[in-house]
Scaffold this motif. Sequence first.
Motif, PDB file in Angstrom:
ATOM      1  N   ASP A 162      62.220 -32.327  13.162  1.00 22.53           N
ATOM      2  CA  ASP A 162      61.636 -33.636  13.426  1.00 22.53           C
ATOM      3  C   ASP A 162      61.822 -33.958  14.916  1.00 22.53           C
ATOM      4  OD1 ASP A 162      61.092 -36.343  13.763  1.00 22.53           O
ATOM      5  OD2 ASP A 162      61.921 -36.917  11.817  1.00 22.53           O
ATOM      6  N   PRO A 163      60.744 -33.924  15.715  1.00 23.38           N
ATOM      7  CA  PRO A 163      60.894 -34.155  17.158  1.00 23.38           C
ATOM      8  C   PRO A 163      61.521 -35.504  17.496  1.00 23.38           C
ATOM      9  CG  PRO A 163      58.709 -33.287  16.639  1.00 23.38           C
ATOM     10  CD  PRO A 163      59.361 -33.618  15.336  1.00 23.38           C
ATOM     11  N   GLU A 164      61.140 -36.554  16.774  1.00 23.93           N
ATOM     12  CA  GLU A 164      61.683 -37.872  17.088  1.00 23.93           C
ATOM     13  C   GLU A 164      63.177 -37.931  16.778  1.00 23.93           C
ATOM     14  OE1 GLU A 164      62.265 -41.276  18.694  1.00 23.93           O
ATOM     15  OE2 GLU A 164      60.346 -40.210  18.833  1.00 23.93           O
ATOM     16  N   GLU A 165      63.586 -37.313  15.681  1.00 21.83           N
ATOM     17  CA  GLU A 165      65.013 -37.259  15.363  1.00 21.83           C
ATOM     18  C   GLU A 165      65.769 -36.482  16.437  1.00 21.83           C
ATOM     19  OE1 GLU A 165      68.466 -38.161  13.470  1.00 21.83           O
ATOM     20  OE2 GLU A 165      66.458 -38.943  13.027  1.00 21.83           O
ATOM     21  N   GLY A 166      65.156 -35.405  16.932  1.00 22.95           N
ATOM     22  CA  GLY A 166      65.774 -34.638  18.008  1.00 22.95           C
ATOM     23  C   GLY A 166      65.952 -35.470  19.259  1.00 22.95           C
ATOM     24  N   ARG A 167      64.907 -36.248  19.621  1.00 21.43           N
ATOM     25  CA  ARG A 167      65.008 -37.106  20.812  1.00 21.43           C
ATOM     26  C   ARG A 167      66.073 -38.178  20.642  1.00 21.43           C
ATOM     27  NH1 ARG A 167      59.272 -35.800  21.050  1.00 21.43           N
ATOM     28  NH2 ARG A 167      58.775 -37.401  19.487  1.00 21.43           N
ATOM     29  N   ARG A 168      66.160 -38.773  19.440  1.00 20.16           N
ATOM     30  CA  ARG A 168      67.188 -39.792  19.188  1.00 20.16           C
ATOM     31  C   ARG A 168      68.588 -39.202  19.323  1.00 20.16           C
ATOM     32  NH1 ARG A 168      63.572 -41.973  15.142  1.00 20.16           N
ATOM     33  NH2 ARG A 168      64.501 -40.599  13.572  1.00 20.16           N
ATOM     34  N   PHE A 169      68.768 -38.010  18.788  1.00 17.49           N
ATOM     35  CA  PHE A 169      70.081 -37.366  18.864  1.00 17.49           C
ATOM     36  C   PHE A 169      70.466 -37.114  20.318  1.00 17.49           C
ATOM     37  CE2 PHE A 169      72.503 -33.349  19.164  1.00 17.49           C
ATOM     38  CZ  PHE A 169      73.651 -33.729  18.497  1.00 17.49           C
ATOM     39  N   VAL A 170      69.534 -36.593  21.107  1.00 15.99           N
ATOM     40  CA  VAL A 170      69.837 -36.282  22.507  1.00 15.99           C
ATOM     41  C   VAL A 170      70.207 -37.559  23.269  1.00 15.99           C
ATOM     42  CG1 VAL A 170      68.886 -35.389  24.656  1.00 15.99           C
ATOM     43  CG2 VAL A 170      68.438 -34.192  22.503  1.00 15.99           C
ATOM     44  N   ARG A 171      69.470 -38.613  23.035  1.00 14.73           N
ATOM     45  CA  ARG A 171      69.801 -39.878  23.724  1.00 14.73           C
ATOM     46  C   ARG A 171      71.171 -40.400  23.294  1.00 14.73           C
ATOM     47  NH1 ARG A 171      64.171 -41.218  22.128  1.00 14.73           N
ATOM     48  NH2 ARG A 171      62.833 -40.742  23.922  1.00 14.73           N
ATOM     49  N   SER A 172      71.530 -40.187  22.026  1.00 12.53           N
ATOM     50  CA  SER A 172      72.801 -40.720  21.509  1.00 12.53           C
ATOM     51  C   SER A 172      74.012 -40.015  22.093  1.00 12.53           C
ATOM     52  CB  SER A 172      72.829 -40.624  19.979  1.00 12.53           C
ATOM     53  OG  SER A 172      73.042 -39.281  19.557  1.00 12.53           O
ATOM     54  N   ILE A 173      73.820 -38.804  22.632  1.00 14.33           N
ATOM     55  CA  ILE A 173      74.958 -38.055  23.178  1.00 14.33           C
ATOM     56  C   ILE A 173      74.918 -38.011  24.704  1.00 14.33           C
ATOM     57  CG2 ILE A 173      75.293 -36.671  21.092  1.00 14.33           C
ATOM     58  CD1 ILE A 173      73.855 -34.363  22.483  1.00 14.33           C
ATOM     59  N   GLY A 174      74.116 -38.885  25.304  1.00 13.98           N
ATOM     60  CA  GLY A 174      74.148 -38.985  26.755  1.00 13.98           C
ATOM     61  C   GLY A 174      72.916 -38.499  27.482  1.00 13.98           C
ATOM     62  N   GLY A 175      71.869 -38.121  26.746  1.00 10.59           N
ATOM     63  CA  GLY A 175      70.612 -37.767  27.397  1.00 10.59           C
ATOM     64  C   GLY A 175      70.331 -36.302  27.548  1.00 10.59           C
ATOM     65  N   PHE A 176      71.313 -35.449  27.259  1.00 12.62           N
ATOM     66  CA  PHE A 176      71.103 -34.003  27.352  1.00 12.62           C
ATOM     67  C   PHE A 176      71.779 -33.317  26.167  1.00 12.62           C
ATOM     68  CE2 PHE A 176      70.659 -35.451  31.702  1.00 12.62           C
ATOM     69  CZ  PHE A 176      69.511 -34.783  32.117  1.00 12.62           C
ATOM     70  N   ALA A 204      65.781 -35.426  26.316  1.00  8.53           N
ATOM     71  CA  ALA A 204      64.962 -35.977  25.243  1.00  8.53           C
ATOM     72  C   ALA A 204      63.491 -35.761  25.538  1.00  8.53           C
ATOM     73  CB  ALA A 204      65.266 -37.462  25.068  1.00  8.53           C
ATOM     74  N   GLU A 205      63.102 -35.828  26.818  1.00  9.76           N
ATOM     75  CA  GLU A 205      61.699 -35.663  27.199  1.00  9.76           C
ATOM     76  C   GLU A 205      61.212 -34.229  27.026  1.00  9.76           C
ATOM     77  OE1 GLU A 205      64.013 -37.330  28.979  1.00  9.76           O
ATOM     78  OE2 GLU A 205      63.229 -39.267  28.261  1.00  9.76           O
ATOM     79  N   ASP A 206      62.148 -33.273  27.005  1.00  9.35           N
ATOM     80  CA  ASP A 206      61.760 -31.870  26.810  1.00  9.35           C
ATOM     81  C   ASP A 206      61.375 -31.573  25.366  1.00  9.35           C
ATOM     82  OD1 ASP A 206      62.235 -31.112  29.472  1.00  9.35           O
ATOM     83  OD2 ASP A 206      64.384 -30.867  29.072  1.00  9.35           O
ATOM     84  N   ILE A 207      61.758 -32.434  24.440  1.00  8.54           N
ATOM     85  CA  ILE A 207      61.507 -32.185  23.018  1.00  8.54           C
ATOM     86  C   ILE A 207      60.123 -32.706  22.672  1.00  8.54           C
ATOM     87  CG2 ILE A 207      62.286 -32.685  20.672  1.00  8.54           C
ATOM     88  CD1 ILE A 207      65.116 -32.936  21.780  1.00  8.54           C
ATOM     89  N   HIS A 216      65.335 -26.285  14.563  1.00  7.39           N
ATOM     90  CA  HIS A 216      65.937 -26.191  15.890  1.00  7.39           C
ATOM     91  C   HIS A 216      67.359 -26.731  15.837  1.00  7.39           C
ATOM     92  CE1 HIS A 216      61.740 -25.747  16.966  1.00  7.39           C
ATOM     93  NE2 HIS A 216      62.072 -25.466  18.204  1.00  7.39           N
ATOM     94  N   LEU A 217      68.258 -26.096  16.596  1.00  5.78           N
ATOM     95  CA  LEU A 217      69.648 -26.538  16.671  1.00  5.78           C
ATOM     96  C   LEU A 217      69.903 -27.140  18.048  1.00  5.78           C
ATOM     97  CD1 LEU A 217      72.805 -24.737  15.413  1.00  5.78           C
ATOM     98  CD2 LEU A 217      72.775 -25.679  17.719  1.00  5.78           C
ATOM     99  N   PHE A 218      70.313 -28.419  18.063  1.00  5.62           N
ATOM    100  CA  PHE A 218      70.688 -29.116  19.291  1.00  5.62           C
ATOM    101  C   PHE A 218      72.169 -29.485  19.192  1.00  5.62           C
ATOM    102  CE2 PHE A 218      66.177 -30.112  18.543  1.00  5.62           C
ATOM    103  CZ  PHE A 218      65.627 -29.575  19.699  1.00  5.62           C
ATOM    104  N   GLN A 219      72.878 -29.264  20.293  1.00  5.08           N
ATOM    105  CA  GLN A 219      74.325 -29.451  20.261  1.00  5.08           C
ATOM    106  C   GLN A 219      74.793 -30.226  21.489  1.00  5.08           C
ATOM    107  OE1 GLN A 219      76.885 -25.795  20.084  1.00  5.08           O
ATOM    108  NE2 GLN A 219      77.088 -26.469  17.964  1.00  5.08           N
ATOM    109  N   GLU A 220      75.824 -31.008  21.267  1.00  2.00           N
ATOM    110  CA  GLU A 220      76.430 -31.767  22.359  1.00  2.00           C
ATOM    111  C   GLU A 220      76.961 -30.819  23.433  1.00  2.00           C
ATOM    112  OE1 GLU A 220      79.984 -35.118  22.801  1.00  2.00           O
ATOM    113  OE2 GLU A 220      79.917 -33.781  21.064  1.00  2.00           O
TER     114      GLU A 220
END
Length: 336
Positions: A162-176, A204-207, A216-220
């Motif tokens: 889910d691209p939007e969920e991915g963007r929300r997660f990235v923003r929640s951990i500081g933007g990257f 977040a903009e890259d997603i 996709h796996l995104f990690q802090e």
Amino acid sequence: MRPLVLVITERCDLTADRVIDRLRARGIATARVDYGDFPAQAVMSARLHEERWCGELVADGLSLRIDEVTAAYYRKPSRVRPAAPPGRAARGEAVPGGGAAEYAEEFAAIETRHGFVGVIEALDCRWLNHPAAIRAAEWKPSQLRTADRAGLAVPRTLITNDPEEGRRFVRSIGGFAVYKTMAAHTYQGSADGPQTVYATVVSAEDIDDSVSGAAHLFQEPVVKRSEARITVVGHQVFGTEIIARSEAARADWRSDYGRLDYRPIEVPSSVRSGLLRTTASYGLSFCSADFALTEAGEWVFLDLNPNGQWAWLEAVSPDDGCGPVTAAIADLLAGC
């Protein structure tokens, strides 16, 4: 029973060669077998007798009793490559169970995998590691959960399409975030040969919407001073610190081996015990694990490879040409 070690790997495997040389130097019988050798270059006959498979295996110029194998070292066997069965199938006629000539090769491959490979993996002996344990431990979501349960520090992680969920997660951990693959991949990206996908820092903009096409796996991100590769053999733990000297290597040290420095490192007792709990949960007697080391001294679990590489890190002893991991693997296989 006199030790007999079966080494299951392809013909060109310098890492396995180190262990074989060590075992043979100690007078321990070893036999090398590659799944890809059967049936063209290997012959097996096995009978079920008193709850175990017994019989003869002829491979790599040797003949041995499979019921006398005391330990098996599973490394990197090639895939089975049987030709179409001779006789009716080769003439384009039906193969057993139905089908035509175009099915013959697939039929032979399936029967070989379930027969030859099935018997080898059903041997009642000491394994390093059993393929079933390797397969279970290769799943990244399971690794992270198991390491977390074992008390190891694990980065905040999201798996999504889910691209939007991915963007929300990235923003929640500081933007990257760090994007990582969940399995080892190679692809033919250029004339230079097979390429791989390395860890990449994304915003977040890259997603974009292409994320919806696969998991996709995104990690802090971990602010790290260095990384560590830990090799576990039985209950022994060997640590090597990896110091990156380039931006590419700092993001993923696999991308720039020429800009890495190595040195032995003592593994903290809490990390050692947590990692041993993790390996025990999968029934592993060997693994490689990667950790990020922060400036504050925290060890953060990144990845576990149940059949990982280790020989390139090993400092060769000037006395007998055998490093500590080689010796430990040989001891475990020999039953020491």
